[in-house]
Each structure stands twice: as C-alpha cells, then as structure tokens.
Design a protein around this motif. Structure first.
Motif, PDB file in Angstrom:
ATOM      1  N   ILE A   1       0.851  -1.198   0.000  1.00 25.02           N
ATOM      2  CA  ILE A   1       0.000   0.000   0.000  1.00 25.02           C
ATOM      3  C   ILE A   1       0.885   1.247   0.000  1.00 25.02           C
ATOM      4  O   ILE A   1       0.642   2.204  -0.732  1.00 25.02           O
ATOM      5  N   GLY A   2       1.922   1.229   0.828  1.00 26.75           N
ATOM      6  CA  GLY A   2       2.841   2.355   0.873  1.00 26.75           C
ATOM      7  C   GLY A   2       3.554   2.567  -0.458  1.00 26.75           C
ATOM      8  O   GLY A   2       3.800   3.704  -0.879  1.00 26.75           O
ATOM      9  N   GLU A   3       3.868   1.472  -1.135  1.00 26.11           N
ATOM     10  CA  GLU A   3       4.542   1.554  -2.427  1.00 26.11           C
ATOM     11  C   GLU A   3       3.632   2.198  -3.471  1.00 26.11           C
ATOM     12  O   GLU A   3       4.074   3.032  -4.271  1.00 26.11           O
ATOM     13  N   ILE A   4       2.364   1.803  -3.456  1.00 24.34           N
ATOM     14  CA  ILE A   4       1.386   2.400  -4.370  1.00 24.34           C
ATOM     15  C   ILE A   4       1.321   3.910  -4.142  1.00 24.34           C
ATOM     16  O   ILE A   4       1.344   4.707  -5.080  1.00 24.34           O
ATOM     17  N   TYR A   5       1.242   4.300  -2.870  1.00 29.27           N
ATOM     18  CA  TYR A   5       1.162   5.722  -2.546  1.00 29.27           C
ATOM     19  C   TYR A   5       2.435   6.454  -2.980  1.00 29.27           C
ATOM     20  O   TYR A   5       2.382   7.537  -3.566  1.00 29.27           O
ATOM     21  N   PHE A   6       3.594   5.842  -2.717  1.00 28.63           N
ATOM     22  CA  PHE A   6       4.878   6.463  -3.041  1.00 28.63           C
ATOM     23  C   PHE A   6       4.972   6.762  -4.538  1.00 28.63           C
ATOM     24  O   PHE A   6       5.353   7.861  -4.943  1.00 28.63           O
ATOM     25  N   VAL A   7       4.613   5.792  -5.352  1.00 31.10           N
ATOM     26  CA  VAL A   7       4.695   5.964  -6.805  1.00 31.10           C
ATOM     27  C   VAL A   7       3.706   7.017  -7.292  1.00 31.10           C
ATOM     28  O   VAL A   7       4.054   7.882  -8.105  1.00 31.10           O
ATOM     29  N   ASP A   8       2.481   6.975  -6.799  1.00 32.27           N
ATOM     30  CA  ASP A   8       1.476   7.954  -7.230  1.00 32.27           C
ATOM     31  C   ASP A   8       1.847   9.365  -6.783  1.00 32.27           C
ATOM     32  O   ASP A   8       1.634  10.333  -7.516  1.00 32.27           O
ATOM     33  N   HIS A   9       2.376   9.481  -5.578  1.00 32.18           N
ATOM     34  CA  HIS A   9       2.771  10.795  -5.071  1.00 32.18           C
ATOM     35  C   HIS A   9       3.913  11.352  -5.910  1.00 32.18           C
ATOM     36  O   HIS A   9       3.928  12.546  -6.244  1.00 32.18           O
ATOM     37  N   TYR A  10       4.838  10.490  -6.273  1.00 27.24           N
ATOM     38  CA  TYR A  10       5.949  10.900  -7.140  1.00 27.24           C
ATOM     39  C   TYR A  10       5.431  11.448  -8.473  1.00 27.24           C
ATOM     40  O   TYR A  10       5.879  12.496  -8.945  1.00 27.24           O
ATOM     41  N   LYS A  11       4.487  10.742  -9.079  1.00 26.37           N
ATOM     42  CA  LYS A  11       3.932  11.180 -10.359  1.00 26.37           C
ATOM     43  C   LYS A  11       3.285  12.556 -10.225  1.00 26.37           C
ATOM     44  O   LYS A  11       3.451  13.419 -11.104  1.00 26.37           O
ATOM     45  N   MET A  12       2.548  12.752  -9.143  1.00 24.60           N
ATOM     46  CA  MET A  12       1.864  14.016  -8.935  1.00 24.60           C
ATOM     47  C   MET A  12       2.863  15.167  -8.802  1.00 24.60           C
ATOM     48  O   MET A  12       2.690  16.226  -9.410  1.00 24.60           O
ATOM     49  N   ILE A  13       3.932  14.951  -8.033  1.00 20.61           N
ATOM     50  CA  ILE A  13       4.931  16.006  -7.831  1.00 20.61           C
ATOM     51  C   ILE A  13       5.673  16.300  -9.135  1.00 20.61           C
ATOM     52  O   ILE A  13       5.899  17.466  -9.489  1.00 20.61           O
ATOM     53  N   ALA A  14       6.046  15.247  -9.867  1.00 22.70           N
ATOM     54  CA  ALA A  14       6.754  15.440 -11.142  1.00 22.70           C
ATOM     55  C   ALA A  14       5.880  16.218 -12.123  1.00 22.70           C
ATOM     56  O   ALA A  14       6.367  17.108 -12.837  1.00 22.70           O
ATOM     57  N   ASP A  15       4.575  15.918 -12.155  1.00 25.66           N
ATOM     58  CA  ASP A  15       3.660  16.625 -13.050  1.00 25.66           C
ATOM     59  C   ASP A  15       3.469  18.075 -12.618  1.00 25.66           C
ATOM     60  O   ASP A  15       3.282  18.962 -13.465  1.00 25.66           O
ATOM     61  N   GLN A  16       3.495  18.320 -11.320  1.00 27.84           N
ATOM     62  CA  GLN A  16       3.366  19.694 -10.823  1.00 27.84           C
ATOM     63  C   GLN A  16       4.516  20.568 -11.333  1.00 27.84           C
ATOM     64  O   GLN A  16       4.304  21.707 -11.756  1.00 27.84           O
ATOM     65  N   PHE A  17       5.724  20.019 -11.305  1.00 23.28           N
ATOM     66  CA  PHE A  17       6.883  20.773 -11.790  1.00 23.28           C
ATOM     67  C   PHE A  17       6.760  21.034 -13.297  1.00 23.28           C
ATOM     68  O   PHE A  17       7.116  22.117 -13.778  1.00 23.28           O
ATOM     69  N   LEU A  18       6.265  20.041 -14.039  1.00 24.13           N
ATOM     70  CA  LEU A  18       6.061  20.241 -15.481  1.00 24.13           C
ATOM     71  C   LEU A  18       5.044  21.331 -15.739  1.00 24.13           C
ATOM     72  O   LEU A  18       5.229  22.182 -16.615  1.00 24.13           O
ATOM     73  N   TYR A  19       3.949  21.316 -14.974  1.00 24.26           N
ATOM     74  CA  TYR A  19       2.895  22.320 -15.134  1.00 24.26           C
ATOM     75  C   TYR A  19       3.443  23.719 -14.885  1.00 24.26           C
ATOM     76  O   TYR A  19       3.050  24.686 -15.542  1.00 24.26           O
ATOM     77  N   LYS A  20       4.367  23.827 -13.931  1.00 24.61           N
ATOM     78  CA  LYS A  20       4.968  25.120 -13.606  1.00 24.61           C
ATOM     79  C   LYS A  20       6.132  25.460 -14.540  1.00 24.61           C
ATOM     80  O   LYS A  20       6.799  26.474 -14.359  1.00 24.61           O
ATOM     81  N   LYS A  21       6.376  24.559 -15.521  1.00 24.75           N
ATOM     82  CA  LYS A  21       7.475  24.719 -16.486  1.00 24.75           C
ATOM     83  C   LYS A  21       8.845  24.699 -15.828  1.00 24.75           C
ATOM     84  O   LYS A  21       9.807  25.279 -16.342  1.00 24.75           O
ATOM     85  N   ASP A  22       8.923  24.043 -14.685  1.00 22.63           N
ATOM     86  CA  ASP A  22      10.217  23.825 -14.038  1.00 22.63           C
ATOM     87  C   ASP A  22      10.733  22.469 -14.538  1.00 22.63           C
ATOM     88  O   ASP A  22      10.722  21.460 -13.836  1.00 22.63           O
ATOM     89  N   PHE A  23      11.191  22.471 -15.783  1.00 20.83           N
ATOM     90  CA  PHE A  23      11.559  21.228 -16.443  1.00 20.83           C
ATOM     91  C   PHE A  23      12.778  20.559 -15.813  1.00 20.83           C
ATOM     92  O   PHE A  23      12.860  19.332 -15.761  1.00 20.83           O
ATOM     93  N   GLU A  24      13.722  21.350 -15.349  1.00 22.47           N
ATOM     94  CA  GLU A  24      14.930  20.765 -14.766  1.00 22.47           C
ATOM     95  C   GLU A  24      14.615  19.974 -13.499  1.00 22.47           C
ATOM     96  O   GLU A  24      15.090  18.852 -13.318  1.00 22.47           O
ATOM     97  N   THR A  25      13.804  20.560 -12.607  1.00 16.81           N
ATOM     98  CA  THR A  25      13.486  19.870 -11.360  1.00 16.81           C
ATOM     99  C   THR A  25      12.654  18.623 -11.632  1.00 16.81           C
ATOM    100  O   THR A  25      12.852  17.578 -11.014  1.00 16.81           O
ATOM    101  N   SER A  26      11.717  18.726 -12.567  1.00 19.51           N
ATOM    102  CA  SER A  26      10.914  17.564 -12.923  1.00 19.51           C
ATOM    103  C   SER A  26      11.801  16.446 -13.469  1.00 19.51           C
ATOM    104  O   SER A  26      11.645  15.278 -13.101  1.00 19.51           O
ATOM    105  N   LEU A  27      12.744  16.805 -14.337  1.00 22.31           N
ATOM    106  CA  LEU A  27      13.645  15.801 -14.909  1.00 22.31           C
ATOM    107  C   LEU A  27      14.550  15.200 -13.835  1.00 22.31           C
ATOM    108  O   LEU A  27      14.783  13.983 -13.826  1.00 22.31           O
ATOM    109  N   PHE A  28      15.052  16.026 -12.940  1.00 26.46           N
ATOM    110  CA  PHE A  28      15.890  15.538 -11.843  1.00 26.46           C
ATOM    111  C   PHE A  28      15.136  14.475 -11.044  1.00 26.46           C
ATOM    112  O   PHE A  28      15.653  13.396 -10.751  1.00 26.46           O
ATOM    113  N   LEU A  29      13.876  14.785 -10.707  1.00 26.73           N
ATOM    114  CA  LEU A  29      13.045  13.863  -9.934  1.00 26.73           C
ATOM    115  C   LEU A  29      12.779  12.579 -10.717  1.00 26.73           C
ATOM    116  O   LEU A  29      12.870  11.476 -10.169  1.00 26.73           O
TER     117      LEU A  29
END
Length: 231
Positions: A89-117
């Motif tokens: 269950i924790g693994e499912i949450y970890f992966v989904d949370h990661y996707k959400m944060i990576a997409d947030q950086f893309l939405y803000k056009k912070d491409f470097e941070t999104s790519l780093f993550l």
C-alpha cells in the motif's frame, strides 16, 4: 484461513490507507480504486462494484461490509504477511505521489526539477551525480555515467546500464536544445524544491534510489498481487 485473521488484515490495510490519504484527501478515489485492485487480484469484472462497496464501508467505518461480501475472494491474504501488505500500500502511494509532484513541476514549467526527480526515480542514480549528466552520457534512453562515489559506471543489479523513460528523454532534449546543457543548478537546489513539494515529514531523496533497488531485487516476488505500478 480463520475469519479473524482476514478481518484483521483488511482492517489494518484500511488504517494504512487512511493514514496515507490524510496528506492528500483529493486523491481518495484513486486510492480506493487501487486498494480494490490490490485486495481482489484477478477479479477485474467485480472491481467497479467492489470500489463502490469499499467506499461505502470506508465512509461508514465498517470494514465488515466489504469483508463479508468478498470473503471468498480475499483468501489469498492468508499467504501474505501484514507487513508486506502494508508495504505494498505504501509503495502504491509512493509511486502515485511521485507522479503528482513530477507533473506539478512540469505544469509550472520547471523542467529541470521535474527531470531531476524523474531520473532519480527511474534509474536510482545518486542525487549528487544527476546534475553531472550531460548529453554525451545519453545513448538513446540509456545513461552511461560514472559514479563519483566509487568511480565505476552506473549499472543495474543485472549488469545493464540504467535507462530513462521516453517522456524523460523528451524533457532532456527540450532542455538541451534550449540551453545547451541539461542541468544548470546544484543538487541542493533540486533536492530542496522536491522536498518542499513532497510535503510529507521524513522525506529523503535517497528513497528513490532505495525504491529502484528494491524493484531490481524483486522484493515483491512471490506475492500474488497484480503488478499495478509501472516498473
């Protein structure tokens, strides 16, 4: 399996789910869906109805509503430990949370941070070495990079070089065309931004390397649950 054992495990799974949902209540529906996929592997036809039943029992705080209806389909819980169930269950949450944060950086056009993550998650490369990745390190999606800690080339446990996803490669190409290099900031800059966005106490960027290592070692091997996370 004794009924009390099944009920206890389902109840503990509920409690783990509640603990994780509290950080992002808006994601509750998504986690209910994945909870059903986890608890009822191979029962796709009954998933839509089971999601409604799980939501009803979740809202009523009576997990027995769900347990009684799907008792026969929950027998596989006998072969898995409670710790492994909670870890999944924790693994499912970890992966989904990661996707959400990576997409947030893309939405803000912070491409470097999104790519780093994304690179940290997809490859397990140490955070200190990710900013060192240059275009010359890339061979298609394959990353050939020297570890600063030991001096060896990064390799997965099976001896192959790490690879990034197609989307990460697109972001990398965009950055290289725009600025002539991939990363322009220090490791500390990206880690600080990711830590703030992650928003959960106890976060450490090394968690991504640990996750990738566990996947490569097949930690979940032998657990009869559907593979509902992208590897």
């Amino acid at each position: 399996m004794r009924n009390s054992t099944m009920e206890y495990k389902v109840n503990q799974a509920y409690e783990e789910l509640k603990r994780l949902i509290q950080w992002h209540p808006d994601s509750e529906e998504k986690f209910l869906q994945k909870m059903v996929c986890l608890l009822l592997p191979g029962k796709r036809k009954c998933w839509p109805e089971a999601i409604c039943d799980l939501r009803q029992s979740f809202e009523a705080e009576q997990e027995m509503i769900f347990v009684e209806k799907y008792r026969g389909k929950l027998e596989w819980l006998d072969s898995i430990s409670l710790a492994e169930l909670q870890r999944k269950i924790g693994e499912i949450y970890f992966v989904d949370h990661y996707k959400m944060i990576a997409d947030q950086f893309l939405y803000k056009k912070d491409f470097e941070t999104s790519l780093f993550l994304r690179i940290a998650m997809e490859t397990g490369i140490r955070s200190a070495d990710i900013p060192c990745i240059e275009w010359s390190c890339m061979h298609g999606k394959t990353v050939i990079l020297e570890e600063t800690k030991r001096g060896d080339l990064y390799k997965k446990l099976n001896g192959t070089f790490p690879k990034i996803s197609v989307q990460s490669l697109r972001i990398m190409k965009l950055l290289y065309r725009k600025q002539g290099k991939i990363f322009t900031k220090s490791k500390e800059y990206y880690v600080r931004k990711i830590s703030c966005a992650w928003g959960i106490p106890g976060f450490h960027v090394h968690s991504f390397r640990n996750y990738r290592r566990k996947i490569e070692r097949g930690i979940s091997a032998g657990v009869q649950v559907p593979r509902i996370i992208p590897l």
